[in-house]
Write a protein that holds these residues in place. Structure first.
Motif, short mmCIF file in Angstrom:
data_model
loop_
_atom_site.label_atom_id
_atom_site.label_comp_id
_atom_site.label_asym_id
_atom_site.label_seq_id
_atom_site.Cartn_x
_atom_site.Cartn_y
_atom_site.Cartn_z
N LYS A 42 1.31 -2.76 12.30
CA LYS A 42 2.02 -1.69 11.58
C LYS A 42 1.33 -1.22 10.29
O LYS A 42 1.69 -0.18 9.76
CB LYS A 42 3.44 -2.17 11.24
CG LYS A 42 4.34 -2.22 12.44
CD LYS A 42 4.68 -0.82 12.84
CE LYS A 42 5.40 -0.74 14.16
NZ LYS A 42 5.90 0.59 14.42
N ASP A 44 -0.89 0.68 8.83
CA ASP A 44 -1.83 1.77 9.10
C ASP A 44 -2.37 2.28 7.76
O ASP A 44 -2.08 1.73 6.71
CB ASP A 44 -1.14 2.88 9.91
CG ASP A 44 0.11 3.40 9.22
OD1 ASP A 44 0.34 3.07 8.03
OD2 ASP A 44 0.89 4.13 9.85
N ARG A 45 -3.11 3.35 7.83
CA ARG A 45 -3.75 3.89 6.62
C ARG A 45 -2.71 4.24 5.54
O ARG A 45 -2.88 3.91 4.38
CB ARG A 45 -4.52 5.14 7.05
CG ARG A 45 -5.42 5.72 6.02
CD ARG A 45 -6.06 6.98 6.63
NE ARG A 45 -6.60 7.84 5.60
CZ ARG A 45 -7.79 7.66 5.07
NH1 ARG A 45 -8.57 6.68 5.46
NH2 ARG A 45 -8.22 8.48 4.12
N SER A 46 -1.61 4.88 5.98
CA SER A 46 -0.65 5.32 4.97
C SER A 46 0.10 4.14 4.33
O SER A 46 0.31 4.10 3.12
CB SER A 46 0.28 6.35 5.61
OG SER A 46 1.60 5.98 5.58
N LEU A 47 0.45 3.14 5.14
CA LEU A 47 1.12 1.97 4.56
C LEU A 47 0.15 1.18 3.68
O LEU A 47 0.52 0.68 2.61
CB LEU A 47 1.71 1.09 5.68
CG LEU A 47 2.50 -0.15 5.25
CD1 LEU A 47 3.56 0.17 4.20
CD2 LEU A 47 3.17 -0.82 6.46
N LEU A 49 -2.23 2.38 1.93
CA LEU A 49 -2.34 3.11 0.65
C LEU A 49 -1.14 2.78 -0.23
O LEU A 49 -1.28 2.55 -1.43
CB LEU A 49 -2.39 4.61 0.90
CG LEU A 49 -3.76 5.19 1.25
CD1 LEU A 49 -3.62 6.65 1.64
CD2 LEU A 49 -4.72 5.04 0.07
N ASP A 50 0.06 2.75 0.38
CA ASP A 50 1.27 2.41 -0.39
C ASP A 50 1.14 0.99 -0.97
O ASP A 50 1.51 0.75 -2.12
CB ASP A 50 2.51 2.47 0.52
CG ASP A 50 3.06 3.89 0.65
OD1 ASP A 50 2.66 4.75 -0.16
OD2 ASP A 50 3.89 4.12 1.55
N HIS A 88 -1.88 -7.82 3.78
CA HIS A 88 -2.92 -6.78 3.75
C HIS A 88 -4.12 -7.25 2.93
O HIS A 88 -5.27 -7.10 3.34
CB HIS A 88 -2.33 -5.49 3.17
CG HIS A 88 -3.34 -4.41 2.96
ND1 HIS A 88 -4.09 -3.87 3.99
CD2 HIS A 88 -3.75 -3.75 1.82
CE1 HIS A 88 -4.89 -2.94 3.52
NE2 HIS A 88 -4.71 -2.86 2.22
N SER A 129 11.52 6.01 -4.28
CA SER A 129 10.29 6.80 -4.11
C SER A 129 10.30 8.07 -4.96
O SER A 129 9.25 8.61 -5.28
CB SER A 129 10.11 7.18 -2.64
OG SER A 129 9.91 6.02 -1.89
N VAL A 136 4.88 5.76 -3.75
CA VAL A 136 5.01 4.70 -2.74
C VAL A 136 6.31 4.89 -1.94
O VAL A 136 7.39 5.05 -2.51
CB VAL A 136 5.02 3.31 -3.43
CG1 VAL A 136 5.34 2.20 -2.42
CG2 VAL A 136 3.68 3.05 -4.10
N ASN A 137 6.17 4.86 -0.61
CA ASN A 137 7.33 5.02 0.27
C ASN A 137 7.88 3.62 0.61
O ASN A 137 7.58 3.05 1.65
CB ASN A 137 6.90 5.77 1.54
CG ASN A 137 8.07 6.09 2.45
OD1 ASN A 137 9.17 5.56 2.28
ND2 ASN A 137 7.85 6.95 3.41
N ARG A 140 10.02 3.08 3.93
CA ARG A 140 9.26 2.91 5.18
C ARG A 140 8.71 1.48 5.27
O ARG A 140 8.76 0.84 6.30
CB ARG A 140 8.11 3.92 5.24
CG ARG A 140 7.52 3.91 6.63
CD ARG A 140 6.09 4.36 6.74
NE ARG A 140 5.56 3.81 7.99
CZ ARG A 140 4.31 3.51 8.20
NH1 ARG A 140 3.42 3.69 7.25
NH2 ARG A 140 3.92 3.02 9.34
#
Ligand code: SF4
Ligand code: SF4
Length: 443
Positions: A42, A44-47, A49-50, A88, A129, A136-137, A140
């Motif tokens: 899970k 991914d790039r967007s998470l 970054l968060d 991560h 957020s 930061v989300n 999600r």
């Protein structure tokens, strides 16, 4: 008007849920292995970054109703993602081999500790957020943490029980096609025309267990509005349940299967529009997250009931009679509709069309505070004290408006308001938006 005996019966059924859950036994090593497997998939790039962007400024804590209600720093939004962040750092970040030297691995004890943080202590409302300087989300990330814990067998027993029921029998709280038809027959006996299982229709109306068991007023109101507008609509007994316990518990396969039932029925009848009931989480589940099997977008429009009604008012197709006495009313924005979905003007325009004295809480609309009962927390028995403290923030904001009535477009929020009101002997009337609008249809 909600039958309080039915309401209390529903609360009693919630208390029994843990006994219905099939708890998967596994050793701690297996839990951690499964949890890490989901994290690996899970992040991914967007998470990523968060997880890397957080500067620990703490602004999000000030925006979170759980931190405000409890005063406990352990519920800080940024902290809720700490296990993902550590995984991560050790496994997927740019300097993972180096970071592994001074970042500890996650443990089963921590997974257990995080259960309270991401289920009881987060309604995925997204308010944090809004104030985060790094965007930061957190909601999600929390939803991913729910998937992590669900896979590790650590979802709360209540959510596990209902998710297992929905995945197995296809019912929710025992409500399936037969129970739906019984509820609809009762409404038909009152003279409300409800086309069930029509083979073709432009509009497919979806409902939910809460409306079938408790809020017949909302179910009847949507039907009456659709009839008044003269649209070709139906409700399909093979795909009517908007509640998605896959999304709430963190079971991705169930989430897709529950959405798939609705999608298949809408496609079968050639629906151009699917109208969701007054249910907050049903909105992101079908409107934002559901896809066709090939990953393509849904070929029909998905609207919340309040959004649909508001649009009809805005377009001048739905004319309404004014309410007598211009009552003082405030509107509670369900987080998933207003903040996540942008459904802000539509319900307000519908309320203005019936001539109420509309008063806003401070803050309101997208900045609105959560009622404390969203994202399935209303079903978690041990979360009741926390939920009530969070609801008290909302109660004070509504009291400050001087309104005698609070109007709601989400069955879950409505349940939480009713529970809070009963506990505090709160005199403010709690009403459904569609029910209030349907009461003002021209004769
Ligand atoms: S999503 Fe809502 S409940 Fe969850 S951490 Fe953010 S503000 Fe708190
Ligand atoms: S507001 Fe954003 S950057 Fe600041 S602590 Fe919260 S998540 Fe981190």
């Amino acid at each position: 008007m909600t039958d309080m005996n039915v309401f209390h019966g529903f609360l009693a059924a919630i208390r029994q849920l843990p006994q219905a859950a099939r708890v998967e036994t596994m050793d701690d090593a297996e839990r951690v292995k499964r949890a890490k497997g989901v994290m690996r998939k899970k992040i991914d790039r967007s998470l990523a970054l968060d997880l890397e962007a957080c500067v620990n400024c703490g602004y999000c804590s000030e925006a979170c109703h759980v931190v405000r209600a409890t005063g406990e720093a352990r519920f800080a939004p940024s902290r809720k993602l700490d296990l993902l962040r550590r995984f991560h750092a050790r496994e997927s970040s740019a300097f993972a081999p180096l970071k592994r030297l001074f970042t500890s691995d996650i443990t089963a004890a921590e997974l257990r500790e995080w259960q309270e943080l991401v289920y009881d202590g987060c309604t995925e409302c997204g308010r944090c957020s809004l104030v985060c300087p790094m965007g930061v989300n957190t909601a999600r990330g929390v939803n991913v943490m729910r998937e992590v814990l669900s896979e590790a067998g650590l979802a709360p027993a209540e959510l596990m029980a209902v998710a297992q029921e929905q995945a197995g029998a296809g019912t929710v709280f025992g409500v399936g096609p037969n129970e739906l038809k019984e509820a609809l027959q009762a409404l038909q006996a009152q003279g409300i025309d409800i086309p069930v299982d029509a083979p073709r229709a432009d509009v497919m109306m979806v409902t939910t267990v809460i409306d079938v068991l408790l809020y017949h007023d909302a179910l009847a109101a949507t039907a009456r509005i659709l009839n008044h507008l003269g649209v070709r609509w139906t409700i399909r007994s093979a795909g009517f349940e908007a509640a998605n316990f896959g999304l709430l518990a963190g079971d991705e396969a169930l989430q897709h299967a529950a959405s798939r039932r609705l999608i298949d029925e809408a496609l079968a009848i050639g629906a151009k529009t699917v109208i969701l009931p007054e249910c907050g989480h049903a909105y992101p589940a079908l409107r934002w997250e559901a896809r066709l099997d090939d990953g393509g977008p849904l070929p029909f429009e998905v609207l919340a009931a309040s959004e649909y009604v508001g649009r009809e008012v805005q377009a001048g197709r739905l004319k309404l009679r004014p309410v007598e006495g211009r009552p003082r009313v405030t509107y509670h924005d369900a987080c998933k509709l207003a903040r996540h979905g942008g459904v802000v003007q539509e319900p307000r325009d519908a309320l203005r069309a019936i001539g109420v004295d509309l008063r806003e809480t401070i803050p309101t609309a997208e900045q609105n505070w959560c009622c404390g009962g969203g994202a399935g927390t209303f079903l978690i028995n041990r979360a009741a004290p926390l939920r009530h403290k969070a609801w008290a923030i909302k109660r004070e904001q509504i009291d400050a408006t001087g309104a005698d009535t609070v109007v709601i477009s989400c069955g879950s929020c409505r349940l939480n308001f009713m529970a809070g009101a009963e506990e505090d002997a709160w005199p403010v009337e709690i009403r459904s938006l569609v029910e209030m609008v349907a009461a003002q249809l021209p004769a």
